[in-house]
Design a protein around this motif. Structure first.
Motif, PDB file in Angstrom:
ATOM      1  N   VAL A  53       0.927  -1.326  -0.103  1.00 51.67           N
ATOM      2  CA  VAL A  53       0.048   0.104  -0.085  1.00 51.67           C
ATOM      3  C   VAL A  53       0.922   1.212   0.078  1.00 51.67           C
ATOM      4  O   VAL A  53       0.547   2.241  -0.731  1.00 51.67           O
ATOM      5  N   VAL A  54       2.051   1.104   0.733  1.00 54.83           N
ATOM      6  CA  VAL A  54       2.984   2.183   0.815  1.00 54.83           C
ATOM      7  C   VAL A  54       3.412   2.583  -0.706  1.00 54.83           C
ATOM      8  O   VAL A  54       3.464   3.771  -0.985  1.00 54.83           O
ATOM      9  N   LYS A  55       3.905   1.670  -1.343  1.00 52.77           N
ATOM     10  CA  LYS A  55       4.503   1.687  -2.592  1.00 52.77           C
ATOM     11  C   LYS A  55       3.219   2.202  -3.623  1.00 52.77           C
ATOM     12  O   LYS A  55       3.455   3.104  -4.477  1.00 52.77           O
ATOM     13  N   ALA A  56       2.279   1.438  -3.452  1.00 57.14           N
ATOM     14  CA  ALA A  56       1.113   1.919  -4.563  1.00 57.14           C
ATOM     15  C   ALA A  56       0.796   3.540  -4.203  1.00 57.14           C
ATOM     16  O   ALA A  56       0.426   4.279  -5.276  1.00 57.14           O
ATOM     17  N   LEU A  57       0.707   3.952  -3.109  1.00 59.24           N
ATOM     18  CA  LEU A  57       0.327   5.421  -2.751  1.00 59.24           C
ATOM     19  C   LEU A  57       1.425   6.132  -3.281  1.00 59.24           C
ATOM     20  O   LEU A  57       1.295   7.405  -3.818  1.00 59.24           O
ATOM     21  N   ALA A  58       2.714   5.830  -2.869  1.00 61.41           N
ATOM     22  CA  ALA A  58       3.809   6.547  -3.182  1.00 61.41           C
ATOM     23  C   ALA A  58       3.990   6.698  -4.798  1.00 61.41           C
ATOM     24  O   ALA A  58       4.399   7.779  -5.383  1.00 61.41           O
ATOM     25  N   ALA A  59       3.564   5.760  -5.567  1.00 62.30           N
ATOM     26  CA  ALA A  59       3.582   5.684  -7.006  1.00 62.30           C
ATOM     27  C   ALA A  59       2.644   6.840  -7.453  1.00 62.30           C
ATOM     28  O   ALA A  59       2.852   7.313  -8.543  1.00 62.30           O
ATOM     29  N   LYS A  60       1.787   7.226  -6.841  1.00 64.21           N
ATOM     30  CA  LYS A  60       0.860   8.270  -7.304  1.00 64.21           C
ATOM     31  C   LYS A  60       1.024   9.398  -6.669  1.00 64.21           C
ATOM     32  O   LYS A  60       0.652  10.650  -6.649  1.00 64.21           O
ATOM     33  N   GLY A  61       2.496   9.532  -5.865  1.00 64.88           N
ATOM     34  CA  GLY A  61       2.811  10.705  -5.210  1.00 64.88           C
ATOM     35  C   GLY A  61       2.353  11.101  -3.775  1.00 64.88           C
ATOM     36  O   GLY A  61       2.413  12.329  -3.615  1.00 64.88           O
ATOM     37  N   TYR A  62       1.981  10.300  -2.995  1.00 61.68           N
ATOM     38  CA  TYR A  62       1.385  10.432  -1.566  1.00 61.68           C
ATOM     39  C   TYR A  62       2.008   9.698  -0.673  1.00 61.68           C
ATOM     40  O   TYR A  62       2.194   8.430  -0.937  1.00 61.68           O
ATOM     41  N   THR A  63       2.321  10.324   0.418  1.00 59.25           N
ATOM     42  CA  THR A  63       2.930   9.466   1.678  1.00 59.25           C
ATOM     43  C   THR A  63       1.403   9.886   2.699  1.00 59.25           C
ATOM     44  O   THR A  63       1.237  11.024   2.989  1.00 59.25           O
ATOM     45  N   VAL A  64       1.068   8.797   3.454  1.00 57.55           N
ATOM     46  CA  VAL A  64      -0.229   8.854   4.232  1.00 57.55           C
ATOM     47  C   VAL A  64       0.427   8.723   5.684  1.00 57.55           C
ATOM     48  O   VAL A  64       0.639   7.714   5.784  1.00 57.55           O
ATOM     49  N   LYS A  65       0.338   9.751   6.521  1.00 57.36           N
ATOM     50  CA  LYS A  65       0.744   9.438   7.722  1.00 57.36           C
ATOM     51  C   LYS A  65      -0.534   9.504   8.713  1.00 57.36           C
ATOM     52  O   LYS A  65      -1.506  10.347   8.794  1.00 57.36           O
ATOM     53  N   ALA A  66      -0.953   8.224   9.149  1.00 52.17           N
ATOM     54  CA  ALA A  66      -2.218   7.821   9.774  1.00 52.17           C
ATOM     55  C   ALA A  66      -2.068   7.472  11.035  1.00 52.17           C
ATOM     56  O   ALA A  66      -1.186   6.825  11.536  1.00 52.17           O
ATOM     57  N   GLU A  67      -3.045   8.286  12.197  1.00 53.96           N
ATOM     58  CA  GLU A  67      -3.050   7.834  13.520  1.00 53.96           C
ATOM     59  C   GLU A  67      -4.684   6.966  13.628  1.00 53.96           C
ATOM     60  O   GLU A  67      -5.300   7.521  12.857  1.00 53.96           O
ATOM     61  N   THR A  68      -4.515   6.198  14.636  1.00 54.54           N
ATOM     62  CA  THR A  68      -5.661   5.429  14.680  1.00 54.54           C
ATOM     63  C   THR A  68      -6.713   6.017  15.831  1.00 54.54           C
ATOM     64  O   THR A  68      -5.913   6.448  16.860  1.00 54.54           O
ATOM     65  N   SER A  69      -7.990   5.854  15.736  1.00 57.06           N
ATOM     66  CA  SER A  69      -8.735   6.474  16.715  1.00 57.06           C
ATOM     67  C   SER A  69     -10.256   5.503  16.612  1.00 57.06           C
ATOM     68  O   SER A  69     -10.469   5.163  15.666  1.00 57.06           O
ATOM     69  N   GLY A  70     -10.797   5.503  17.642  1.00 60.98           N
ATOM     70  CA  GLY A  70     -12.281   4.836  17.622  1.00 60.98           C
ATOM     71  C   GLY A  70     -12.833   5.769  16.742  1.00 60.98           C
ATOM     72  O   GLY A  70     -12.943   6.996  16.704  1.00 60.98           O
ATOM     73  N   SER A  71     -13.920   5.442  15.934  1.00 64.36           N
ATOM     74  CA  SER A  71     -14.545   6.126  14.922  1.00 64.36           C
ATOM     75  C   SER A  71     -15.235   7.254  15.644  1.00 64.36           C
ATOM     76  O   SER A  71     -15.429   8.231  14.963  1.00 64.36           O
ATOM     77  N   TRP A  72     -16.113   6.986  16.621  1.00 66.14           N
ATOM     78  CA  TRP A  72     -16.890   7.909  17.080  1.00 66.14           C
ATOM     79  C   TRP A  72     -16.193   8.973  17.977  1.00 66.14           C
ATOM     80  O   TRP A  72     -16.651  10.135  18.264  1.00 66.14           O
TER      81      TRP A  72
END
Length: 359
Positions: A53-72
């Motif tokens: 997923v890292v590679k697929a997003l980087a190939a499109k020019g994006y780095t996603v820095k994600a933090e996790t949380s309960g949805s609500w």
């Protein structure tokens, strides 16, 4: 570092943000990627941390820095400076969109139905007592109306035919779920139960909340302390700890199977009335909107979503599963609609015993 103090405060107050993952570093020709700050439901952490997923997003020019949380719990976070939020269903996403004045249709790139995971002995006892039907050794259907009747009557495992020979099946019969006030899977469990309890109709009025709330309170109060996220609940179940019946996302089971693990003791029960967890993006910036579009339309990312057990919206050809445990097609499963965010919040409050007020 971005507003470290604010994030720590949110952890202390909300208990929602528990981990961070990074997807995307550099694209294939070595040029810098655009960094996208995201907050996501915990069940998607492995997806965004996947090197493919890292590679697929980087190939499109994006780095996603994600933090996790309960949805609500995302509603209580300060998301200024973030590019997107990705809760686990539409209701919290709609609430976030209203809070941050995001207009237009919110992308829903993939989804996953709720399922009940059971240890084999528990599943066989449920089937012998009309609470489930088994299609095969590892897959079946959970009878929601019959279970709610049992919950209403405070049925114990000892009262069920065939349970006494299994020492681990003792005490009150119940499903373990996450905290519905902070976690999407727990809230969606209440949505499905309230739909059945409300004679097959979505709870929408004060009277319907009042009518369904006592049973929902019983479903939650019997569990005692609840986890804030579905990842921890599922890990406990797989390790053999805790309750023998647990509400999780189908994607969590599919992801486990994709790693080559096929627990002999695992039975997946699809509730005959369930709800889908529509993972919904709230784009807060143009970069967030671009990543949302990639998640919805990029063939490689859709393939990777399926690998992690999510069902991509639209064509389902990517979603090829080990049908020993999971259903390829959701036939025979009624998809209940989910109440509005306001009503679902009130149902969660009432289920947690916090009294009532007008919806």
């Amino acid at each position: 570092m971005r507003r470290i103090a604010g994030i720590i405060l949110a952890v202390l107050l909300i208990g929602g943000v528990v981990a961070a993952v990074v997807a995307g570093r550099s694209n294939e020709d070595g040029t810098a990627t655009k960094t996208v700050q995201a907050v996501i439901g915990s069940e998607k952490a492995e997806f965004f941390a996947d090197p493919d997923v890292v590679k697929a997003l980087a190939a499109k020019g994006y780095t996603v820095k994600a933090e996790t949380s309960g949805s609500w719990a995302m509603e209580g976070l300060d998301l200024k400076g973030y590019d997107l939020a990705l809760p686990s269903s539409q209701a919290p996403a709609v609430a976030l969109a209203a809070k941050y004045k995001v207009t237009g249709t919110l992308p829903r790139p993939f989804y996953s139905p709720l399922v009940v995971v059971a240890h084999r002995n528990a599943a066989e006892v449920l089937a012998a007592n009309g609470l489930a039907t088994l299609d095969s050794e590892h897959r079946g259907t959970f009878e929601m109306a019959a279970y709610l009747d049992a919950a209403r009557a405070d049925r114990t495992w000892q009262q069920l035919k065939g349970a006494r020979k299994y020492g681990e099946l003792t005490g009150t019969l119940y499903l373990s779920s996450t905290d519905p006030e902070t976690s999407n899977s727990g809230a969606l469990y209440l949505a499905a139960a309230s739909y059945v309890e409300n004679d097959g109709k979505v709870v929408a009025t004060d009277a319907e909340v009042d009518r369904t709330a006592p049973l929902l309170h019983k479903l939650v109060s019997v569990q005692g302390a609840q986890q804030a996220g579905s990842d921890a609940v599922f890990r406990d179940f797989v390790s053999g700890a805790g309750n023998p019946l647990v509400v999780v996302y189908e994607s969590q089971v599919a992801s486990l199977l994709a790693k080559g693990q096929q627990p002999d003791d695992l039975v997946v029960l699809y509730p005959d009335t369930t709800v889908n967890s529509d993972h919904t993006v709230v784009p807060l910036t143009e970069n967030g909107k671009a990543v949302a579009e990639l998640l919805s339309s990029d063939p490689k990312l859709r393939e990777l979503q399926a690998r992690h057990g999510f069902r991509p919206q639209g064509e389902s050809s990517e979603f090829a599963l080990d049908t020993t445990y999971l259903k390829q097609e959701l036939t025979g499963v009624h998809q209940a609609a989910v109440p509005t965010s306001e009503v679902l919040h009130e149902l969660a409050r009432r289920a947690r015993g916090q009294g009532g007020h007008s919806t």
